[in-house]
Write a protein that holds these residues in place. Sequence first.
Motif, PDB file in Angstrom:
ATOM      1  N   SER A   1     -42.403   5.749   0.923  1.00 45.06           N
ATOM      2  CA  SER A   1     -42.111   5.612   2.347  1.00 45.06           C
ATOM      3  C   SER A   1     -43.373   5.284   3.137  1.00 45.06           C
ATOM      4  O   SER A   1     -43.349   4.434   4.028  1.00 45.06           O
ATOM      5  CB  SER A   1     -41.481   6.905   2.883  1.00 45.06           C
ATOM      6  N   SER A   2     -44.486   5.952   2.799  1.00 45.37           N
ATOM      7  CA  SER A   2     -45.749   5.685   3.487  1.00 45.37           C
ATOM      8  C   SER A   2     -46.207   4.257   3.235  1.00 45.37           C
ATOM      9  O   SER A   2     -46.679   3.566   4.146  1.00 45.37           O
ATOM     10  CB  SER A   2     -46.824   6.666   3.012  1.00 45.37           C
ATOM     11  N   PHE A   3     -46.051   3.800   1.994  1.00 47.52           N
ATOM     12  CA  PHE A   3     -46.483   2.445   1.642  1.00 47.52           C
ATOM     13  C   PHE A   3     -45.645   1.394   2.361  1.00 47.52           C
ATOM     14  O   PHE A   3     -46.192   0.456   2.958  1.00 47.52           O
ATOM     15  CB  PHE A   3     -46.386   2.252   0.126  1.00 47.52           C
ATOM     16  N   LEU A   4     -44.318   1.529   2.313  1.00 46.02           N
ATOM     17  CA  LEU A   4     -43.445   0.534   2.937  1.00 46.02           C
ATOM     18  C   LEU A   4     -43.589   0.530   4.457  1.00 46.02           C
ATOM     19  O   LEU A   4     -43.563  -0.535   5.088  1.00 46.02           O
ATOM     20  CB  LEU A   4     -41.990   0.784   2.546  1.00 46.02           C
ATOM     21  N   THR A   5     -43.745   1.716   5.045  1.00 47.46           N
ATOM     22  CA  THR A   5     -43.968   1.779   6.491  1.00 47.46           C
ATOM     23  C   THR A   5     -45.287   1.111   6.852  1.00 47.46           C
ATOM     24  O   THR A   5     -45.338   0.268   7.767  1.00 47.46           O
ATOM     25  CB  THR A   5     -43.987   3.238   6.975  1.00 47.46           C
ATOM     26  N   GLY A   6     -46.351   1.470   6.136  1.00 47.61           N
ATOM     27  CA  GLY A   6     -47.654   0.884   6.422  1.00 47.61           C
ATOM     28  C   GLY A   6     -47.676  -0.614   6.224  1.00 47.61           C
ATOM     29  O   GLY A   6     -48.271  -1.352   7.016  1.00 47.61           O
ATOM     30  N   LEU A   7     -46.996  -1.104   5.189  1.00 45.88           N
ATOM     31  CA  LEU A   7     -46.977  -2.542   4.916  1.00 45.88           C
ATOM     32  C   LEU A   7     -46.262  -3.306   6.023  1.00 45.88           C
ATOM     33  O   LEU A   7     -46.694  -4.390   6.424  1.00 45.88           O
ATOM     34  CB  LEU A   7     -46.297  -2.807   3.571  1.00 45.88           C
TER      35      LEU A   7
END
Length: 516
Positions: free
Chosen positions: A300-306
Motif C-alpha cells: 500500500s505504501s509503495f503503490l500510494t507513493g508511486l
Amino acid sequence: MIEAVWIIFAFVLGMGVQRLGLPPLVGYLAAGFAIAASNDFLDLPAGSTEALEHLAHLGVLLLLFTVGLKLKLKSLIKPEVIGGGLLHFAVSTLVFTGGLLILMDIDAYTALMLAIALSFSSTVLAAKVLEGKRELRAFHGRVAIGILIIQDLIALFVMSLASGKTPSMWALVVFGIPLLRPVIYRLLDMSGHDELLVLLGLLLALVAGGYGFESVGLSSELGALAFGALLANHSRAHELSKALWSIKEVFLVGFFLHIGVGGLPDQQAWIFALIALVALPLKGILFYFLLIGFKLRARSSFLTGLSLTNYSEFGLIVASVVLPGWLIPLALTVALSFVVSAFLNRIANPLYERISHHLLPFERKGFHPDEQPLFIKEEVLVIGMGRTGSAAYKHLADKGFSIIGLDSDPMKVEVHAQKGFNVVFADAEDQMLWKRLEAPHLKYVILAANDVEAKVLATQKLREGGFKGFIIGHSLYADHAEAITAAGADYTHLTFAETGIGLAEHLVQEVEKRKG
C-alpha cells in the motif's frame, strides 16, 4: 479553425504514444509543445491560448467533481492522510529549497516558492491513473487522493498568502452547503438517466461549485470537489460520474494541451527540469517511509507513493501567482514527470512484485485497521462483488452454501453489509493478502473482479499457496480467458460468447417445442 489544430495534434500524438504502451495523456502533453513549436507556421489566433486555458479549467473542475463523487470525507480524517500529507510537504519543501539554493543561482524567496511548487503531486494525473486502473476506491487509492486533497488545500493557502487576497465574508456561506444535501438529492432523483442528469452534473460542478466558490474568493477547484463529495453517499453517484465521463475526458485533453502550448523551454528551463527530474524519486521514497511509519503495509505504501511520484499542475497555479517568470520551466518539469509517472504506474504491480523483498523488511509490527490479515472459514469465496459477483453470491447463498465475498471498494462492502451479505474489504491484487490468507475450509473460488490482472494474480497466488479446490472465472475476451486458465483456473466463462449461445439454445428449445 483553431479547434481543428488542437484535435489533429492531440489525436496524432496521443495515438503515437499509445502505440508505445504509454497513456495517451503523455501524447497530449507533447502535442501542446508541438503546437507551441509550430505557432509561427500555423499563425494561431491571439486568443487561442486563453480559450484553451478555459477548456482546461473546465476539465479540471469536472475531474475534481467526479473524484468527489467517489470520496467519503471521513476518509480524510485519517492519521496517514493528514500526517502523511503535512509531513511530506514540510520535508520535501525543506529538501528542495536547500537543493535549489546549492545547485542554482537564485535567491532564497524564489528557491522557497519553487520548492513549494515542486512539493505537490498531480491531482489530475494521479486521479486519472487510479481511475483508469479502477483503484480510486482501493485502500491505497483512497490514501493517495486524501493526501492530494491535503496538498491542494495547502496550495490554496499558500496562494492566498502570496497574493494578499482574502476570501470575502460571504465565504462563510459554504459551511451551510451540507444543508442543501436533501434538495440536491431530490434534484438528482428527478433528473432521469439522460441529458438532464449530465446538465445537473455540469450545474453542480461548474456553476455551484466552480463559479459559486470563486465568487466568494475561494478556489473553484475546491468548490467542484466539495459538491462532488456532497453527493458521494447517493445511490446514483456512480451513474452521474459515468454520465460525465466523456465530457470530462475531452476537456482534460485541453488541460494537457494547455500545459505545453504556453511556450517553448530555453536552456535554463531544461537544466531546471532535469535537476527536478533527478530529484523526483525522492518524493516517492519519502512517501513510502512516511506511510510505513503510519503502519501501512509495504504494498500500500509503495503503490500510494508511486501514484504521487510526479509534479503537480497546482505548482503551475502557484507559480502563476508568485513566480510568473518560472511558468515554462515548471511546465516542462511537470510534463516530464508525467511521462515518468505514467510509465511507472502502468507497471506498478509487476514492479512491486520484483522489488517487494527489498521493501517488506521495512514494515512495522502490527497492521493498519484496513489491512488486517484475512481469515476465511467459509467454503465458497467470490472475488469481486460487482453485478456478476453479487448475482453469483446471492444465487449460491439462497442454495445454502457457506459463502463470503471480497472486494477492494469499501463503499461496495458497506452497501452489501447493509443488505446482510457476508462481504469483506481486501484487494485481490495484493500479493501479501494471499500470503497471509487463512482459509482451512475453502473449496470453491469464483473470479468476478473487473481486472484480468486481479483474476490472474489471485489464481496464481491461490495455487502457489497450495489451494487444490475449484476455481472458476469469467471474461469478456478470449485472450483474457486463456490467461486466467493458464494461471490455474479450472474453467473460464466467456461472458458474451456463452450468453449468445444461451440465447440461441433457448430459441432451439422453443423451435423444438413448437414442432412437438
